[in-house]
Design an enzyme around this catalytic site. Structure first.
Site: not given
Ligand code: GAR
Length: 215
Positions: A14, A91, A93, A107, A109, A174
């Site tokens: 991301n 993490r 928070l 954020n 998700h 995303e």
């Molecule tokens: C992503 O799918 C993001 O939506 C998720 O972690 C992944 C990180 O991928 N986040 C969560 O689950 C937050 N609760 P990336 O490091 O390749 O962006």
């Protein structure tokens, strides 16, 4: 131009999508720093290769969540960000940290919140047999994976999907919606007012994105 700090814990795809959008001229922000809680996060290398300042604040070196969040906030605030972008920052928070960045903490998700907060969202979606899954960008509140929704993208769950296939389909979305949300913030078209998302009127229709696979 607004200053942003991106927080990651791992791969950083991301974050990469934001760097790509910035480079393409569609995301008018200065990425002041990328910070990880893990020294070995792969995304730190990617950011450094892109010429972005990187830091880590290793959560394992702190005796409590409060102590870690205090050190993290100090590191972040050294860059005077207008916006802090959680991009796969894994993490929980503290309330103090979240309040400190109220209205300037986003954020992403990998589910259509409020369904499936927490981990293993894709497998849980498959286990529940939902037909529509997706991802959500939201302002952060002290509750885990919770807060006023900015934009959501929906994808279908297809027959024969496994966790990896579904995760990949969601991840593509995303990478579309997160730079989009940050861009709206950078253009002063997105803010948090009295705990609610305020989005410029002309953007309302753009805050829901249906993947082309959904008929
Ligand atoms: C992503 O799918 C993001 O939506 C998720 O972690 C992944 C990180 O991928 N986040 C969560 O689950 C937050 N609760 P990336 O490091 O390749 O962006």
């Amino acid at each position: 131009m607004k200053n942003i700090v991106i927080l990651i814990s791992g791969r950083g795809s991301n974050m990469e999508a934001m760097i790509a959008a910035r480079d393409a001229g569609t995301l008018p922000v200065h990425i002041a720093a990328v910070i990880s809680n893990r020294p070995d996060a792969k995304g730190l290398e990617t950011a450094a290769r892109a010429g972005i300042t990187t830091h880590y604040v290793d959560h394992k070196a702190f005796p409590s969540r409060e102590a870690f969040d205090g050190a993290l906030a100090e590191c972040i605030d050294g860059f005077a960000p207008d916006l802090v972008v959680l991009a796969g920052f894994m993490r929980i928070l503290t309330e103090g940290f979240v309040r400190h960045y109220e209205g300037r903490l986003l954020n992403i998700h990998p589910s259509l919140l409020p369904s499936f907060p927490g981990l293993h969202t894709h497998q849980r979606a498959l286990d529940e047999g939902v037909r529509i899954h997706g991802c959500t960008v939201h302002f952060v509140t002290p509750a885990l994976d919770h807060g006023p929704v900015v934009i959501q993208a929906a994808v279908p769950v297809l027959d024969g999907d496994d966790e990896d296939a579904l995760a990949a389909r969601v991840l593509r979305q995303e990478h579309r919606i997160y730079p989009q949300a940050v861009r709206w913030f950078a253009e002063d078209r997105l803010s948090l007012v009295d705990g609610k998302v305020r989005l410029a009127a002309e953007l309302r229709d753009d805050s829901v994105l249906i993947a082309p696979e959904v008929r």
